[in-house]
Each structure stands twice: as structure tokens, then as C-alpha cells.
Design an enzyme around this catalytic site. Structure first.
Site, PDB file in Angstrom:
ATOM      1  N   PHE A 102     -30.414  48.316 -52.165  1.00 43.42           N
ATOM      2  CA  PHE A 102     -30.096  47.125 -51.357  1.00 43.42           C
ATOM      3  C   PHE A 102     -29.387  47.586 -50.094  1.00 43.42           C
ATOM      4  O   PHE A 102     -28.277  47.196 -49.785  1.00 43.42           O
ATOM      5  CB  PHE A 102     -29.235  46.157 -52.184  1.00 43.42           C
ATOM      6  CG  PHE A 102     -29.269  44.733 -51.683  1.00 43.42           C
ATOM      7  CD1 PHE A 102     -30.473  44.068 -51.492  1.00 43.42           C
ATOM      8  CD2 PHE A 102     -28.088  44.046 -51.421  1.00 43.42           C
ATOM      9  CE1 PHE A 102     -30.497  42.747 -51.038  1.00 43.42           C
ATOM     10  CE2 PHE A 102     -28.105  42.728 -50.973  1.00 43.42           C
ATOM     11  CZ  PHE A 102     -29.311  42.083 -50.780  1.00 43.42           C
ATOM     12  N   GLU A 160     -47.309  50.560 -47.180  1.00 42.43           N
ATOM     13  CA  GLU A 160     -47.559  50.541 -45.735  1.00 42.43           C
ATOM     14  C   GLU A 160     -46.353  51.053 -44.938  1.00 42.43           C
ATOM     15  O   GLU A 160     -46.499  51.768 -43.948  1.00 42.43           O
ATOM     16  CB  GLU A 160     -47.908  49.105 -45.292  1.00 42.43           C
ATOM     17  CG  GLU A 160     -48.218  48.976 -43.822  1.00 42.43           C
ATOM     18  CD  GLU A 160     -49.450  49.771 -43.405  1.00 42.43           C
ATOM     19  OE1 GLU A 160     -50.540  49.461 -43.869  1.00 42.43           O
ATOM     20  OE2 GLU A 160     -49.305  50.725 -42.613  1.00 42.43           O
ATOM     21  N   LYS A 218     -44.729  62.129 -43.728  1.00 37.81           N
ATOM     22  CA  LYS A 218     -45.661  61.134 -43.169  1.00 37.81           C
ATOM     23  C   LYS A 218     -47.019  61.766 -42.844  1.00 37.81           C
ATOM     24  O   LYS A 218     -48.068  61.144 -43.043  1.00 37.81           O
ATOM     25  CB  LYS A 218     -45.049  60.494 -41.922  1.00 37.81           C
ATOM     26  CG  LYS A 218     -43.883  59.562 -42.271  1.00 37.81           C
ATOM     27  CD  LYS A 218     -43.067  59.182 -41.059  1.00 37.81           C
ATOM     28  CE  LYS A 218     -41.980  58.180 -41.419  1.00 37.81           C
ATOM     29  NZ  LYS A 218     -40.970  58.009 -40.375  1.00 37.81           N
ATOM     30  N   GLY A 246     -36.659  50.740 -38.141  1.00 40.82           N
ATOM     31  CA  GLY A 246     -35.905  49.491 -37.939  1.00 40.82           C
ATOM     32  C   GLY A 246     -35.903  48.706 -39.231  1.00 40.82           C
ATOM     33  O   GLY A 246     -36.900  48.683 -39.951  1.00 40.82           O
TER      34      GLY A 246
HETATM   35  N1  LIG Z   1     -34.831  52.118 -41.986  1.00 38.97           N
HETATM   36  C1  LIG Z   1     -36.064  52.361 -41.542  1.00 38.97           C
HETATM   37  O1  LIG Z   1     -36.361  52.191 -40.363  1.00 38.97           O
HETATM   38  C2  LIG Z   1     -37.102  52.838 -42.470  1.00 38.97           C
HETATM   39  C3  LIG Z   1     -36.802  53.266 -43.737  1.00 38.97           C
HETATM   40  N2  LIG Z   1     -37.789  53.726 -44.566  1.00 38.97           N
HETATM   41  C4  LIG Z   1     -37.442  54.153 -45.905  1.00 38.97           C
HETATM   42  O2  LIG Z   1     -37.031  53.015 -46.657  1.00 38.97           O
HETATM   43  C5  LIG Z   1     -36.022  53.377 -47.599  1.00 38.97           C
HETATM   44  C6  LIG Z   1     -34.819  52.492 -47.381  1.00 38.97           C
HETATM   45  O3  LIG Z   1     -34.366  52.644 -46.078  1.00 38.97           O
HETATM   46  P1  LIG Z   1     -32.988  51.951 -45.608  1.00 38.97           P
HETATM   47  O4  LIG Z   1     -32.834  50.656 -46.257  1.00 38.97           O
HETATM   48  O5  LIG Z   1     -32.958  52.080 -44.153  1.00 38.97           O
HETATM   49  O6  LIG Z   1     -31.950  52.982 -46.244  1.00 38.97           O
HETATM   50  P2  LIG Z   1     -30.426  52.721 -46.612  1.00 38.97           P
HETATM   51  O7  LIG Z   1     -29.788  54.039 -46.723  1.00 38.97           O
HETATM   52  O8  LIG Z   1     -29.846  51.686 -45.695  1.00 38.97           O
HETATM   53  O9  LIG Z   1     -30.512  52.019 -48.042  1.00 38.97           O
HETATM   54  C7  LIG Z   1     -30.872  52.693 -49.201  1.00 38.97           C
HETATM   55  C8  LIG Z   1     -30.143  51.987 -50.324  1.00 38.97           C
HETATM   56  O10 LIG Z   1     -30.600  52.535 -51.544  1.00 38.97           O
HETATM   57  C9  LIG Z   1     -29.482  52.635 -52.410  1.00 38.97           C
HETATM   58  N3  LIG Z   1     -29.781  53.662 -53.398  1.00 38.97           N
HETATM   59  C10 LIG Z   1     -29.889  54.989 -53.205  1.00 38.97           C
HETATM   60  N4  LIG Z   1     -30.186  55.599 -54.368  1.00 38.97           N
HETATM   61  C11 LIG Z   1     -30.250  54.633 -55.308  1.00 38.97           C
HETATM   62  C12 LIG Z   1     -30.483  54.629 -56.691  1.00 38.97           C
HETATM   63  N5  LIG Z   1     -30.723  55.752 -57.377  1.00 38.97           N
HETATM   64  N6  LIG Z   1     -30.464  53.448 -57.343  1.00 38.97           N
HETATM   65  C13 LIG Z   1     -30.216  52.295 -56.688  1.00 38.97           C
HETATM   66  N7  LIG Z   1     -29.970  52.247 -55.364  1.00 38.97           N
HETATM   67  C14 LIG Z   1     -29.988  53.401 -54.687  1.00 38.97           C
HETATM   68  C15 LIG Z   1     -28.311  52.988 -51.517  1.00 38.97           C
HETATM   69  O11 LIG Z   1     -27.076  52.635 -52.118  1.00 38.97           O
HETATM   70  C16 LIG Z   1     -28.616  52.187 -50.271  1.00 38.97           C
HETATM   71  O12 LIG Z   1     -27.979  50.921 -50.292  1.00 38.97           O
HETATM   72  C17 LIG Z   1     -35.753  54.867 -47.379  1.00 38.97           C
HETATM   73  O13 LIG Z   1     -36.490  55.592 -48.324  1.00 38.97           O
HETATM   74  C18 LIG Z   1     -36.280  55.131 -45.975  1.00 38.97           C
HETATM   75  O14 LIG Z   1     -36.747  56.448 -45.825  1.00 38.97           O
HETATM   76  C19 LIG Z   1     -39.103  53.743 -44.197  1.00 38.97           C
HETATM   77  C20 LIG Z   1     -39.477  53.311 -42.966  1.00 38.97           C
HETATM   78  C21 LIG Z   1     -38.503  52.889 -41.969  1.00 38.97           C
HETATM   79  N1  LIG Z   2     -35.813  57.588 -40.417  1.00 37.47           N
HETATM   80  C1  LIG Z   2     -37.168  57.183 -40.214  1.00 37.47           C
HETATM   81  C2  LIG Z   2     -37.360  55.783 -40.754  1.00 37.47           C
HETATM   82  C3  LIG Z   2     -38.764  55.470 -40.985  1.00 37.47           C
HETATM   83  O1  LIG Z   2     -39.475  56.132 -41.714  1.00 37.47           O
HETATM   84  C4  LIG Z   2     -37.495  57.183 -38.737  1.00 37.47           C
HETATM   85  O2  LIG Z   2     -36.570  57.294 -37.930  1.00 37.47           O
HETATM   86  O3  LIG Z   2     -38.676  57.097 -38.393  1.00 37.47           O
END
Ligand SMILES: NC(=O)C1=CN([C@@H]2O[C@H](COP(=O)(O)OP(=O)(O)OC[C@H]3O[C@@H](n4cnc5c(N)ncnc54)[C@H](O)[C@@H]3O)[C@@H](O)[C@H]2O)C=CC1
Ligand SMILES: N[C@@H](CC=O)C(=O)O
Length: 362
Positions: free
Chosen positions: A11, A152, A227, A325
Site C-alpha cells: 500500500f 501492463e 523492462k 508516476g
Molecule cells: N511508482 C512508479 O512510477 C512505478 C512503480 N512500479 C512498480 O510498482 C511497485 C510499487 O511501486 P510504488 O507504489 O511506487 O512503491 P512504494 O515503495 O511507494 O510502495 C511499495 C509498498 O509495498 C510495501 N511492501 C514492500 N514489501 C512488502 C511485503 N513483503 N508485503 C507487503 N507490503 C510490502 C511497502 O511497505 C510499500 O508501502 C514497485 O514494484 C515498482 O517498481 C512500476 C511502474 C511505475
Molecule cells: N522507478 C521506475 C518506475 C517505473 O517502473 C521508473 O522511474 O521508471
């Protein structure tokens, strides 16, 4: 109207943005899409787990600062994430995996996805680890259980790069892909050019929600490496492992080099590419390149990303859009849910519950 019940695993920025979308725009989306969305479980490493088979009230959770959120003490809440029991036992239709990406072995997200598919639940994820490192096996498992595995957002956040290639390029032979596939490093390179120092530029990318929890993956190219593997495996029919993809990030490029290059009309970009040869083999790499201003990727700035597909009949087709984002990536999850609905709306796994299904707490 039917409804899909969701279990959100992780979350952080992305799944909170999805929850905001459901909380603030759920009724409009239901009218438009023909199905409602409800969150019945949330787990998070820091906040714990929360289960309410009647639907979690999202607004109070979203009103709490992320760092202060705790599910302990709430009805159906616990301080412990309890991922496995939540994923396996909560009667959700779709498990939405958005925990940290682990580029080494994909865990624990890989297990989260596997548990969900094994228990007959659809999965959508933005997590690159499971898709890049075990995509083939997970797709096979999903097919065996007649559920969907959608991802996606694992490449270019909400920009529909994978679905465009899958659905719109029928009859084309794709011979290669080349692109800027990381919003953070692209944003940072632009800020260095503008005179901002590296640590400050990284902090900005973190605050804007672009960077990985550990931004090393963005800076050292591992995020793009995953990717490129996903694109090569999905679009070029490859079966690449991480060691097959040469990887160099942007950490060795100094701010002065970026500014000197700009004065000469060159732009440093972190470029990922994969090429399929006549014998079917695929070469893939990630490396920074100083591109001349007329190069189609040179003008892709900030968190914007782009992928150029090299095809036989159309030449090069380039898709450009946000690469990172929170909201943009939450949209990728929504697009995955729509894809699940479209695929299963004629069969038994479509949302058919105008009333609450029988429930049990974990
Ligand atoms: N933020 C972005 O622009 C993008 C993110 N992603 C991917 O999406 C995923 C989420 O990204 P964000 O939300 O930005 O990351 P974030 O770091 O804000 O959130 C990840 C959440 O997962 C929780 N978490 C980590 N390990 C866990 C576990 N074992 N059990 C339960 N919760 C756990 C953390 O406490 C944290 O709240 C990542 O894998 C990231 O690589 C992909 C595309 C774009
Ligand atoms: N950290 C990544 C998030 C999306 O995959 C990025 O900056 O592109």
C-alpha cells in the site's frame, strides 16, 4: 451490474493511488465500465493487514499520512502483513501486487503472484521482478487455472506499450525495440542538464513518486534491464535471463559531462534495446548514449518514456507516454482490470455478484 473484489498487496504510492481512484471516481468508472470495484483486503509491510469482506472504507485510510498508517487495532486489522493467508484465503477476485521490485530474484512478489494464481485469483501487477524473472512460468500457471495474469504497468507505467504490441501489431514482424524506459533516470539526466546536483535530483524523483524504494535500480540500469527482458520476452519471443542483458547505468556520467554534451547538441539518455536476429536469437542491452538532437529519443524528457518498435511492414513505430508516476501507474492497474473483465466477461469468472458472496476472515 457486477463487481470485482480486490486484495491490494503493498500500500505504497501506486496502490494508494488506485485506492484513491476507486474511492473518488468509483461510481463514474462503474457507469462507464459496467462493473464496480471494491477493496476487501490490504496488506503492507509497514501498515500490516486489513480485511473486510464487506468492503474496506478507503477514505479514512487515504486521509492518513502513509508513514503513519497502521491497521493494528482496526476491526479486521493486524500489525503483521499476513500476505500468504490474505492472498490465499480472502475471497477476492483479483490480487493487485504492488510491493517493491526485487531485481535479483523477484521475491517476495513472485510468491505473492504464485499464491494468488494457485488459489484461482486473477493477478495484476506493476512489479517488474516476477514478470521479468518468471513471466513464462506464471503465465503457464495462470493458463492452467484459467485466470489472468496482467502486468501492463511493468513497462512504461500506464502507457499501454505491451497491450499495443499484443493487440495492435498483428501480422507485423517485430525485429527489435529501443527505448527510454525509466522515468527516474530520464528525469535526473534532465535536471543535471539544468544544473541540479545528483543527490538533489534523486530526492526530487523520489518525492514525485518516480523512483524505486531503493533508487539504485533506477541509477544503475537494473530497472531498465528488467523492462528490456519483459519486452524482449513478450514481443520478440525471447527467453532472456538477467545475465543475458548487458547493463550499465548513469552513475558514471558526471553533471559536467551532461552539460558539456548539451552545449554540443547532444543529450545523454539511458537506452534499453533488444534486437532479434535471423536465426531467432535476441541480443539485449542497457547503456547510456549521447544522442544527437535529431534522434527520435533525444526529445523525450523528464518522466516521459518512449519505445520504438522496429517492424517489417511499418518501419519504426514509436509509442511515447509517462514512464513513471503514482497515478499513471495506478491507471495501468485499472487497464489490467479492464482486460481481465473483457477476457472473462463471457465466462464464470466474470463478476456476477450483485450481492455479497459468502465470506470468512483470515
Ligand atoms: N511508482 C512508479 O512510477 C512505478 C512503480 N512500479 C512498480 O510498482 C511497485 C510499487 O511501486 P510504488 O507504489 O511506487 O512503491 P512504494 O515503495 O511507494 O510502495 C511499495 C509498498 O509495498 C510495501 N511492501 C514492500 N514489501 C512488502 C511485503 N513483503 N508485503 C507487503 N507490503 C510490502 C511497502 O511497505 C510499500 O508501502 C514497485 O514494484 C515498482 O517498481 C512500476 C511502474 C511505475
Ligand atoms: N522507478 C521506475 C518506475 C517505473 O517502473 C521508473 O522511474 O521508471
Amino acid at each position: 451490474m457486477g463487481r470485482y473484489d480486490l486484495a491490494l498487496i503493498g500500500f505504497g504510492g501506486v496502490n494508494r493511488a488506485l485506492a484513491e481512484l476507486i474511492s473518488q471516481s468509483g461510481e463514474r468508472l462503474a457507469r462507464e465500465l459496467g462493473f464496480a470495484l471494491r477493496v476487501v483486503a490490504i496488506t503492507d509491510l509497514r501498515a500490516g493487514s486489513l480485511v473486510d469482506p464487506d468492503g474496506i472504507e478507503l477514505a479514512p485510510l487515504l486521509a492518513t499520512e502513509p508513514g503513519e498508517l497502521s491497521f493494528a487495532g482496526l476491526a479486521g486489522g493486524s500489525a503483521d502483513p499476513r500476505n500468504e493467508s490474505v492472498i490465499r484465503e480472502v475471497p477476492a477476485d483479483i490480487v493487485v501486487e504492488a510491493t517493491f521490485t526485487n531485481p535479483t530474484d523477484g521475491e517476495p512478489a513472485l510468491s505473492h503472484v504464485r499464491w494468488a494464481l494457485e488459489s484461482g485469483k486473477h493477478v495484476c501487477t506493476t512489479n517488474k521482478g516476477p514478470v521479468a524473472l518468471a513471466g513464462r512460468a506464471l503465465k503457464q500457471l495462470a493458463a492452467e487455472r484459467d485466470v489472468s495474469f496482467e502486468f501492463e504497468g511493468s513497462v512504461l507505467s500506464g502507457t499501454p506499450i505491451l497491450r499495443t504490441a499484443e493487440r495492435m501489431f498483428g501480422g507485423l514482424e517485430i525485429t527489435g525495440v529501443q527505448g527510454i524506459m525509466n522515468g527516474t533516470s530520464n528525469y535526473i539526466l534532465g535536471r543535471l542538464e539544468e544544473g541540479i546536483e545528483l543527490p538533489a535530483a534523486i530526492a526530487e524523483a523520489q518525492n514525485l513518486g518516480y523512483a524505486e524504494a531503493d533508487p539504485t535500480a533506477d541509477i544503475e540500469g537494473h530497472d531498465v534491464q528488467l523492462k528490456v527482458m519483459i519486452l524482449a520476452n513478450e514481443v520478440l519471443g525471447a527467453d532472456l535471463r538477467r545475465e543475458d542483458v548487458f547493463c550499465e547505468g548513469i552513475s558514471a556520467i558526471t553533471p559536467n559531462e551532461v552539460r558539456d554534451a548539451a552545449r554540443k547538441g547532444l543529450r545523454w539518455k539511458l537506452v534499453g534495446s533488444a534486437t532479434r536476429h535471423e536465426d531467432g536469437s535476441v541480443d539485449a542491452r542497457v547503456a547510456p548514449l549521447a544522442l544527437p538532437a535529431h534522434h527520435p529519443l533525444a526529445g523525450i524528457s523528464g518522466p516521459l518514456n518512449a519505445v520504438a518498435f522496429h517492424t517489417d511492414l511499418l518501419g519504426t513505430v514509436t509509442v511515447c507516454g509517462p514512464g513513471a508516476g503514482r497515478i499513471e501507474t495506478a491507471y495501468a492497474l485499472l487497464s489490467d482490470i479492464i482486460a481481465i473483465h473483457q477476457r472473462h466477461s463471457d465466462d464464470d469468472t466474470a463478476p456476477t455478484r450483485p450481492v455479497l458472496q459468502e465470506t470468512h476472515r483470515v
